[in-house]
Design a protein around this motif. Structure first.
Motif, PDB file in Angstrom:
ATOM      1  N   PRO A   1      13.034  -3.208 -24.453  1.00 20.92           N
ATOM      2  CA  PRO A   1      14.042  -2.285 -23.351  1.00 20.92           C
ATOM      3  C   PRO A   1      15.721  -3.052 -23.401  1.00 20.92           C
ATOM      4  O   PRO A   1      15.439  -4.608 -23.767  1.00 20.92           O
ATOM      5  CB  PRO A   1      13.430  -2.835 -22.296  1.00 20.92           C
ATOM      6  CG  PRO A   1      12.459  -4.283 -22.602  1.00 20.92           C
ATOM      7  CD  PRO A   1      11.936  -3.876 -23.504  1.00 20.92           C
TER       8      PRO A   1
ATOM      9  N   TYR B   1      14.126 -10.053 -29.741  1.00 20.41           N
ATOM     10  CA  TYR B   1      15.749  -9.580 -29.446  1.00 20.41           C
ATOM     11  C   TYR B   1      16.703  -9.963 -31.141  1.00 20.41           C
ATOM     12  O   TYR B   1      17.575  -9.145 -30.838  1.00 20.41           O
ATOM     13  CB  TYR B   1      15.819  -9.742 -28.502  1.00 20.41           C
ATOM     14  CG  TYR B   1      15.977  -8.918 -27.630  1.00 20.41           C
ATOM     15  CD1 TYR B   1      16.057  -8.042 -27.309  1.00 20.41           C
ATOM     16  CD2 TYR B   1      14.535  -9.187 -26.899  1.00 20.41           C
ATOM     17  CE1 TYR B   1      15.337  -6.923 -25.608  1.00 20.41           C
ATOM     18  CE2 TYR B   1      14.057  -8.310 -25.464  1.00 20.41           C
ATOM     19  CZ  TYR B   1      14.302  -7.171 -25.245  1.00 20.41           C
ATOM     20  OH  TYR B   1      13.616  -6.106 -24.999  1.00 20.41           O
TER      21      TYR B   1
ATOM     22  N   VAL C   1      17.166  -3.554 -18.079  1.00 19.47           N
ATOM     23  CA  VAL C   1      16.864  -4.994 -18.010  1.00 19.47           C
ATOM     24  C   VAL C   1      18.106  -5.537 -17.072  1.00 19.47           C
ATOM     25  O   VAL C   1      17.796  -6.019 -15.704  1.00 19.47           O
ATOM     26  CB  VAL C   1      16.779  -5.960 -18.492  1.00 19.47           C
ATOM     27  CG1 VAL C   1      16.061  -7.619 -18.271  1.00 19.47           C
ATOM     28  CG2 VAL C   1      15.332  -5.513 -20.004  1.00 19.47           C
TER      29      VAL C   1
ATOM     30  N   ILE D   1       1.529 -11.137 -20.021  1.00 21.95           N
ATOM     31  CA  ILE D   1       3.289 -10.458 -20.162  1.00 21.95           C
ATOM     32  C   ILE D   1       3.022  -9.247 -20.791  1.00 21.95           C
ATOM     33  O   ILE D   1       1.771  -8.977 -21.397  1.00 21.95           O
ATOM     34  CB  ILE D   1       4.142 -11.359 -20.980  1.00 21.95           C
ATOM     35  CG1 ILE D   1       3.201 -11.441 -22.567  1.00 21.95           C
ATOM     36  CG2 ILE D   1       4.264 -12.689 -20.595  1.00 21.95           C
ATOM     37  CD1 ILE D   1       4.589 -11.627 -23.251  1.00 21.95           C
ATOM     38  N   ASP D   2       4.151  -8.154 -20.263  1.00 19.53           N
ATOM     39  CA  ASP D   2       3.729  -6.869 -20.873  1.00 19.53           C
ATOM     40  C   ASP D   2       5.547  -6.593 -21.618  1.00 19.53           C
ATOM     41  O   ASP D   2       6.006  -8.044 -21.528  1.00 19.53           O
ATOM     42  CB  ASP D   2       3.865  -6.076 -20.018  1.00 19.53           C
ATOM     43  CG  ASP D   2       4.970  -5.648 -18.786  1.00 19.53           C
ATOM     44  OD1 ASP D   2       6.147  -6.551 -19.200  1.00 19.53           O
ATOM     45  OD2 ASP D   2       4.757  -5.258 -17.739  1.00 19.53           O
ATOM     46  N   LEU D   3       5.819  -5.753 -22.686  1.00 20.43           N
ATOM     47  CA  LEU D   3       7.172  -6.469 -22.498  1.00 20.43           C
ATOM     48  C   LEU D   3       8.276  -6.054 -21.953  1.00 20.43           C
ATOM     49  O   LEU D   3       9.359  -6.882 -22.165  1.00 20.43           O
ATOM     50  CB  LEU D   3       7.688  -4.609 -23.083  1.00 20.43           C
ATOM     51  CG  LEU D   3       8.759  -4.240 -24.574  1.00 20.43           C
ATOM     52  CD1 LEU D   3       8.375  -4.417 -25.224  1.00 20.43           C
ATOM     53  CD2 LEU D   3       8.219  -2.034 -24.615  1.00 20.43           C
ATOM     54  N   LEU D   4       8.385  -5.478 -20.662  1.00 22.75           N
ATOM     55  CA  LEU D   4       9.283  -6.332 -19.440  1.00 22.75           C
ATOM     56  C   LEU D   4       9.907  -7.526 -19.351  1.00 22.75           C
ATOM     57  O   LEU D   4      11.076  -7.908 -19.295  1.00 22.75           O
ATOM     58  CB  LEU D   4       9.299  -5.596 -18.427  1.00 22.75           C
ATOM     59  CG  LEU D   4      10.000  -4.873 -17.275  1.00 22.75           C
ATOM     60  CD1 LEU D   4      11.814  -4.051 -18.242  1.00 22.75           C
ATOM     61  CD2 LEU D   4       9.980  -4.216 -16.250  1.00 22.75           C
TER      62      LEU D   4
ATOM     63  N   MET E   1      18.865  -4.581 -23.201  1.00 22.00           N
ATOM     64  CA  MET E   1      19.976  -5.496 -21.494  1.00 22.00           C
ATOM     65  C   MET E   1      19.891  -4.463 -21.064  1.00 22.00           C
ATOM     66  O   MET E   1      19.891  -5.300 -19.780  1.00 22.00           O
ATOM     67  CB  MET E   1      20.692  -6.739 -22.982  1.00 22.00           C
ATOM     68  CG  MET E   1      19.428  -7.131 -23.059  1.00 22.00           C
ATOM     69  SD  MET E   1      19.059  -8.164 -22.312  1.00 22.00           S
ATOM     70  CE  MET E   1      16.996  -8.476 -23.282  1.00 22.00           C
TER      71      MET E   1
ATOM     72  N   ILE F   1      17.342  -5.993 -12.571  1.00 22.06           N
ATOM     73  CA  ILE F   1      18.103  -7.097 -11.784  1.00 22.06           C
ATOM     74  C   ILE F   1      18.528  -6.619 -10.538  1.00 22.06           C
ATOM     75  O   ILE F   1      17.979  -7.835  -9.604  1.00 22.06           O
ATOM     76  CB  ILE F   1      18.219  -7.825 -12.946  1.00 22.06           C
ATOM     77  CG1 ILE F   1      17.716  -8.492 -14.006  1.00 22.06           C
ATOM     78  CG2 ILE F   1      18.106  -9.425 -12.060  1.00 22.06           C
ATOM     79  CD1 ILE F   1      17.826  -9.462 -14.947  1.00 22.06           C
TER      80      ILE F   1
ATOM     81  N   PHE G   1       2.136  -4.769 -28.440  1.00 19.79           N
ATOM     82  CA  PHE G   1       2.835  -4.262 -27.166  1.00 19.79           C
ATOM     83  C   PHE G   1       3.287  -2.211 -27.168  1.00 19.79           C
ATOM     84  O   PHE G   1       3.915  -1.355 -26.539  1.00 19.79           O
ATOM     85  CB  PHE G   1       4.030  -4.607 -26.695  1.00 19.79           C
ATOM     86  CG  PHE G   1       4.358  -6.124 -27.000  1.00 19.79           C
ATOM     87  CD1 PHE G   1       4.266  -6.068 -24.782  1.00 19.79           C
ATOM     88  CD2 PHE G   1       4.617  -6.888 -27.718  1.00 19.79           C
ATOM     89  CE1 PHE G   1       3.666  -7.433 -24.697  1.00 19.79           C
ATOM     90  CE2 PHE G   1       4.887  -7.935 -27.228  1.00 19.79           C
ATOM     91  CZ  PHE G   1       4.536  -8.206 -25.843  1.00 19.79           C
TER      92      PHE G   1
ATOM     93  N   LEU H   1       9.008  -9.515 -21.648  1.00 20.45           N
ATOM     94  CA  LEU H   1      10.208 -10.058 -22.586  1.00 20.45           C
ATOM     95  C   LEU H   1      11.825 -10.015 -22.397  1.00 20.45           C
ATOM     96  O   LEU H   1      12.020 -10.673 -22.836  1.00 20.45           O
ATOM     97  CB  LEU H   1       9.694  -9.318 -23.767  1.00 20.45           C
ATOM     98  CG  LEU H   1       8.358 -10.045 -24.564  1.00 20.45           C
ATOM     99  CD1 LEU H   1       8.407  -9.080 -25.896  1.00 20.45           C
ATOM    100  CD2 LEU H   1       8.820 -11.400 -24.718  1.00 20.45           C
ATOM    101  N   GLY H   2      11.608  -8.841 -22.058  1.00 18.07           N
ATOM    102  CA  GLY H   2      13.280  -8.640 -21.443  1.00 18.07           C
ATOM    103  C   GLY H   2      13.726  -9.258 -20.720  1.00 18.07           C
ATOM    104  O   GLY H   2      15.083  -9.766 -21.113  1.00 18.07           O
ATOM    105  N   LEU H   3      12.807  -9.673 -19.479  1.00 15.01           N
ATOM    106  CA  LEU H   3      13.687  -9.926 -18.586  1.00 15.01           C
ATOM    107  C   LEU H   3      14.066 -11.412 -18.823  1.00 15.01           C
ATOM    108  O   LEU H   3      14.640 -12.405 -18.552  1.00 15.01           O
ATOM    109  CB  LEU H   3      12.547 -10.117 -17.342  1.00 15.01           C
ATOM    110  CG  LEU H   3      12.531  -8.883 -16.424  1.00 15.01           C
ATOM    111  CD1 LEU H   3      11.436  -8.568 -15.853  1.00 15.01           C
ATOM    112  CD2 LEU H   3      14.014  -8.667 -16.064  1.00 15.01           C
TER     113      LEU H   3
ATOM    114  N   ALA I   1      10.551 -13.862 -27.133  1.00 14.23           N
ATOM    115  CA  ALA I   1      11.592 -13.258 -26.239  1.00 14.23           C
ATOM    116  C   ALA I   1      12.489 -12.734 -27.682  1.00 14.23           C
ATOM    117  O   ALA I   1      13.179 -12.616 -27.694  1.00 14.23           O
ATOM    118  CB  ALA I   1      12.041 -13.485 -24.920  1.00 14.23           C
TER     119      ALA I   1
ATOM    120  N   MET J   1       6.405 -17.853 -24.733  1.00 15.73           N
ATOM    121  CA  MET J   1       7.206 -16.906 -24.439  1.00 15.73           C
ATOM    122  C   MET J   1       9.219 -16.681 -24.503  1.00 15.73           C
ATOM    123  O   MET J   1       8.740 -15.372 -24.592  1.00 15.73           O
ATOM    124  CB  MET J   1       6.654 -16.894 -22.856  1.00 15.73           C
ATOM    125  CG  MET J   1       5.781 -15.396 -22.592  1.00 15.73           C
ATOM    126  SD  MET J   1       5.833 -15.356 -20.440  1.00 15.73           S
ATOM    127  CE  MET J   1       4.627 -16.090 -20.646  1.00 15.73           C
TER     128      MET J   1
END
Lengths: 191, 246, 191
Positions: free
Chosen positions: A161, A99, A166, B140-143, A163, A170, A152, B145-147, A95, A91
């Motif tokens: 999304p 990006y 995000v 997992i979803d798109l968010l 940063m 958070i 997706f 990945l961002g997190l 990611a 994962m």
């Protein structure tokens, strides 16, 4: 009879997470070998001993595959919940590639702090090679596939999304992420 | 006296004490406190002379050692009860014995780690065309990945395990500080300055400041022996400037 | 002689990306099997035929790993990257967490006599937070992860050496009085 060289090549095939190339074998063994013949011998041995694997030659090199006749059982293993999950490391790797693409493995490793394996992500068609970096060693560049976008529901990779978004998210959840206390904890217990 | 010290081999004050105990074949349950305190303080002394950052924990244990030493020197007034009196060393011994256990465990774990890293996972591919990749991604979803990426960016590993804090000092401020010392004195021993220095960064900055001051001819440097302490000497013609600046 | 069941389990072991559990095997085979015995038979077969792999039991499952003697060659395949070992202080911290879990940072620090950093261990997924201590300040509790077991090739946390054994080991070391005096690691550089 299989020689020591056969056994070493076999061990390399077992341990390799990416297709094993002629060059890699020669680097590891420090001698020239006839890889094709070794593979033939090993496959013959697997046939004889009914070991459920076979070495296949693909464009990039040699890989081990399970035998077709075991597919029904393996399929069940994969479909069983829990076994198909993306691992934490996969994962993270995905990611980073999403990006930072196009990105090299050393760059990914630097961000994660550990060596990353692309094998599963490549197999699942989530990432693909996108040529080579022009820098020293010309490392391979990785990027996401069209299947990734499709899965997706993205039109383009720019729709990921941001940063900043995000970060805002958070912040809202900050209360759920307590920070680790960092005080100097030495206590003189005689007091 | 100058030493090269390999400090990083000790994980802390307890590790250092265990080193003395092992080296001198000391019975951990009957530690000669005077002797070990002397060894310990000598070591701290070297660390201080090297201007190395002395972690608070080292000082804590030093004061514990001294307290124990004092208590052992005090004559026990009630001789009859002396057997019931607790040995002042008990607490220290317990700490050392407990720490030693985990130190041993960690060396066992180290060995297991070495062995395990010699073994590689065996991987074989499968012709898994029929396996639905959607199941694979279902968690997992798109968010996510961002997190995940955001978290990774924040935690990009540092090249070392040391926690280097932002140093508030810089070369100009350190030069100012050094100049202020010369208001009253013409000659300053480097060791006098360095005893106030708390960490390596500060030491390096101080050195750079000194070099700057030599370059600008504010001071000259003299040293009697190689690796010995050195003197910072104020240049006469700069005296006026100092007073102005201060 | 290895049965068809043996061969299916073997194929599953080759295909699995995580330790293969008893439950998974039963789901795939739809019958009860004695997995332990099958693994024993397969390992015996690998020994006999000098196949460079071995099945290990870790974290409640079974995985295939290469044999140790092939490490020198495989290492070259990975060019020694990736196997970043834990630092001495990280290992000490981990040892305390493994034996005293769930444990707070102040407790760990008190044993080590210095402040400990959890970051590397958390990042490497060797430890995790296990809630909070009920005491003053409600400090976070730490414990080891299932990846910890995998990393050290352990079946369960109980497979760690017993504290009693460790203490005996220390006693033995005590008796082996070192005759060669060890030097303080100072060097007088003026020599």
């Amino acid at each position: 009879m299989l020689s020591k060289t056969h056994k070493i090549v076999e061990a390399l095939l077992f341990a390799a997470t990416e297709p094993l190339t002629m060059e890699q074998v020669e680097v590891c063994l420090e001698v020239d070998v006839n890889l094709k013949n070794i593979v033939l011998d090993l496959n013959y041995f697997y046939d004889e001993e009914e070991i459920p694997i076979k070495i296949h030659q693909i464009a990039d090199g040699f890989i081990l595959k399970t035998r077709e006749e075991y597919e029904p059982w393996i399929k069940r293993l994969y479909q069983e919940k829990g076994n198909v999950k993306l691992s934490k490391s996969a994962m993270e790797t995905l990611a980073i590639i999403a990006y930072k693409q196009p990105v090299t493995k050393p760059e990914i490793d630097a961000i994660r702090g550990v060596s990353s394996y692309m094998k599963t992500l490549l197999e699942k068609n989530l990432i693909e090679m996108k040529g080579r970096h022009e820098g020293p060693g010309r490392p391979l560049l990785y990027g996401t596939t069209s299947y990734f976008l499709e899965y997706f529901g993205l039109n383009s990779i720019k729709d990921l999304p941001k940063m900043q978004e995000v970060e805002e998210l958070i912040k809202e959840n900050d209360n759920e992420n307590p920070t680790v206390p960092q005080e100097l904890p030495f206590q003189d217990s005689s007091e | 006296m100058s030493y090269k010290v390999k400090l990083d081999i000790f994980e802390g004050p307890l590790d250092l004490l265990l080193f003395f105990i092992k080296r001198d074949e000391i019975n951990i349950y009957d530690i000669p406190i005077s002797y070990i305190t002397k060894e310990y303080l000598e070591y701290l002394d070297v660390m201080t002379q090297m201007n190395l950052h002395l972690a608070g924990e080292f000082v804590n244990i030093a004061s514990l050692l001294i307290r124990i030493k004092v208590r052992m020197l005090l004559p026990s007034q009630q001789v009859e009860d002396s057997e019931e009196l607790e040995d002042p060393r008990t607490e220290l011994v317990q700490m050392l014995v407990e720490y030693r256990k985990y130190k041993e465990v960690s060396s066992i774990l180290k060995k297991i780690e070495d062995d395990q890293l010699n073994l590689y996972y065996v991987t074989a591919k499968t012709d898994n065309d029929e396996i639905d990749p959607d199941i694979f991604l279902s968690d997992i979803d798109l968010l996510d990945l961002g997190l995940i990426f955001n978290k990774l960016l924040k935690n990009i590993p540092k090249p070392s395990y040391y926690n280097i804090q932002d140093s508030k000092i810089n070369i100009p401020t350190q030069m100012q500080y050094l100049k202020s010392l010369f208001i009253e004195k013409k000659k300053i021993k480097f060791s006098e300055i360095s005893t106030h220095i708390e960490d390596r960064i500060e030491l390096i900055v101080t050195f750079l400041a000194i070099l700057e001051m030599i370059k600008s001819r504010f001071i000259t440097v003299s040293q009697k022996t190689i690796f010995g302490d050195f003197w910072l000497n104020k240049n006469k013609e700069e005296t006026f400037n100092v007073i102005q600046n201060s």
